[in-house]
Design a protein around this motif. Structure first.
Motif: not given
Lengths: 247, 252
Positions: A91, A93, A128-129, A132, B243-245, B247-248
């Motif tokens: 969660w 980066t 990036h996360y 990715e 929300h991108k936090s 999405r994982w």
């Protein structure tokens, strides 16, 4: 070389139901400051249990583990464990992950994080996360996160086992280059004997469960080592023979 | 094009249902049960004199207040129960007993404690919404993979950082699921909660329309409006899943 880690006669057993199974049965080992020790052994022999105890996540039933002469009670930031399954936070980066362990003494945490991202070849991926990234990049992010806090000891539990051979070799070479710059004491658990002789100063061979130290091999070759070197190959074969595999 | 393909079948089904409803009412010559047209005219009547908005905003206000109170209670409590085994062992059995009690059963107590003002329906909605969220939050904490907690412990970070950067982001996807369920349940009990409300709310509107002159057109209009608003509320909660936090957790 001064002693960094002194392991004295540690034992550990796990009980399932009424019976108790010994996993580690009396291991003594002294690891010097700045030394790279690889531990190999048959699968299921208790290597990971041993590592958890050395890193402080598990207490031995008997015996003691001292780091810099102080008995280890739990994990701390002096020694960072890089686990087999990876623990980069999905969660955050890459940059946030690398900043995670940095405390408020660092004025510019982002700059420190970016320096280590660059060091492991993740420049340009800071924002990036983890989802990715590829498996190899994830592993490098995990190593960078550990290096960023400048730990005295790195505990590596089969860190490259999930990678393909090419990626494993590439990261090993990078790790050696980094260790050249920042001297750490390293304990590496692996099932890959070639990896052990490529990286370590000493290779500890464990017996079947309950694990004891069967033999310790010195690896007296200077870096950079060539895997094709006959002396290295001979040593690899000797270790494999010790593990019960003739080739 | 793909969107149209997804929307078309349910739209066709709804149209068919309305048509069947209309035909059956006309064929049976029912005097009380309204046709779709009567429902629409009834609803338009309420829109014109402004009472419909009043009912909708009252209901939304009560659900909002009850749900917010539930969130403020359940999330800290759920996090605490998830992290501290003693708290879980002590509180969980009590909540498991309270959870299956229908909010309707609380009505007499709500009147006794809070009278017939706004507080009673808000209390009932709170009761309905709080337990599923507590359970979901605690379960979320319990399913955080140990390797992440071990890593946080290894770096020796402060308790604040542990919650801020590990525990809360790790349970956030579960929190969103819990809040969706919780808000759904809160909206579900609005009718029951407003049976005891004074003069406003969609639940009141439904009961009042029946009591004051068998206005079944307004009863059905109220039901349909509740359904549509419920759908919109769920859609709103689902936006948070993008929300991108978080999405994982979803795209894998």
């Amino acid at each position: 070389m001064t002693d960094k880690i002194v392991i004295k006669n540690i034992k550990k057993s796990f009980s399932s139901g009424s019976e108790s199974k010994a996993v580690i049965d009396g291991i003594n080992l002294t690891i010097g400051d700045g030394e790279f020790v690889a531990i190999v052994g048959p699968s299921g022999c208790g290597k990971s249990t041993l590592m958890k105890m050395i890193a402080g996540f598990l207490q031995p039933d008997e015996g003691s583990i001292a780091v810099d002469g102080v008995e280890r009670k739990g994990p701390n930031a002096n020694g960072i464990l890089i686990s087999q399954h990876g623990s980069v936070f999905p969660w955050l980066t890459v940059q946030q992950n690398l900043m995670f362990g940095l405390n408020d003494e660092h004025i510019d945490k982002a700059a420190v994080a970016d320096h280590y991202a660059d060091l492991v070849g993740l420049k340009g991926f800071e924002q990036h996360y983890p989802r990715e990234l590829s498996g190899g990049m994830l592993k490098r992010a995990e190593i960078a996160r550990a290096l960023a806090v400048k730990p005295e000891i790195l505990y590596m539990d089969e860190p490259f086992s999930a990678l393909d051979a090419l990626m494993s070799l590439r990261i090993r070479t990078e790790l050696l280059r980094i260790l050249e710059e920042e001297r750490h004491t390293v304990i590496l658990i692996t099932h890959d004997v070639e990896e052990a002789v490529h990286l370590a100063n000493r290779v500890v061979v464990l017996s079947n469960r309950p694990a004891t130290i069967q033999t310790i091999f010195d690896v007296p070759f200077a870096h950079p080592r060539k895997l094709s070197d006959p002396a290295l190959q001979q040593l690899r074969d000797d270790i494999l023979r010790e593990l019960g595999i003739d080739c | 094009m793909i969107k149209l393909k997804k929307i078309l079948p349910p739209l066709a089904l709804i149209t068919t249902l309305i048509a069947v409803w209309w035909i059956v009412v006309v064929k049976t010559g029912s005097v009380i049960f309204p046709t779709p047209l009567q429902v629409v005219t009834g609803a338009l009547e309420l829109i014109e004199d402004g009472t419909l908005w009043e009912h909708i905003s009252s209901s939304l206000m009560r659900v909002g207040a009850g749900f917010l109170l539930a969130v403020l209670t359940a999330i800290p409590l759920g996090l605490w129960m998830g992290r501290v085994d003693g708290a879980y062992a002590t509180l969980n059995p009590v909540f498991q007993i309270m959870r299956p009690i229908s909010p309707i059963a609380w009505i007499p107590l709500a009147i006794l404690w809070f009278g017939v003002g706004n507080a009673s329906p808000i209390f009932l909605i709170f009761i309905a919404a709080v337990f599923p969220l507590i359970v979901q939050t605690a379960a979320g904490v319990h399913t955080i993979e140990p390797r992440y907690l071990n890593a946080a412990e290894n770096f020796g970070v402060s308790r604040y950082k542990l919650y801020r950067q590990v525990v809360i982001p790790a349970v956030l996807p579960d929190l969103i699921v819990g809040m969706r369920i919780s808000l759904g349940v809160a909206w579900l009990v609005v009718v029951a909660a407003e049976m005891i409300a004074l003069r406003s709310g969609l639940g009141y509107m439904i009961m009042d329309s029946r009591n004051a002159g068998n206005r079944y057109d307004l009863v059905i209009a109220g039901m349909i409006i509740i359904g549509v608003i419920g759908l919109l509320l769920d859609g709103l909660m689902r936006l948070m899943e993008g929300h991108k936090s978080v999405r994982w957790r979803y795209d894998r």
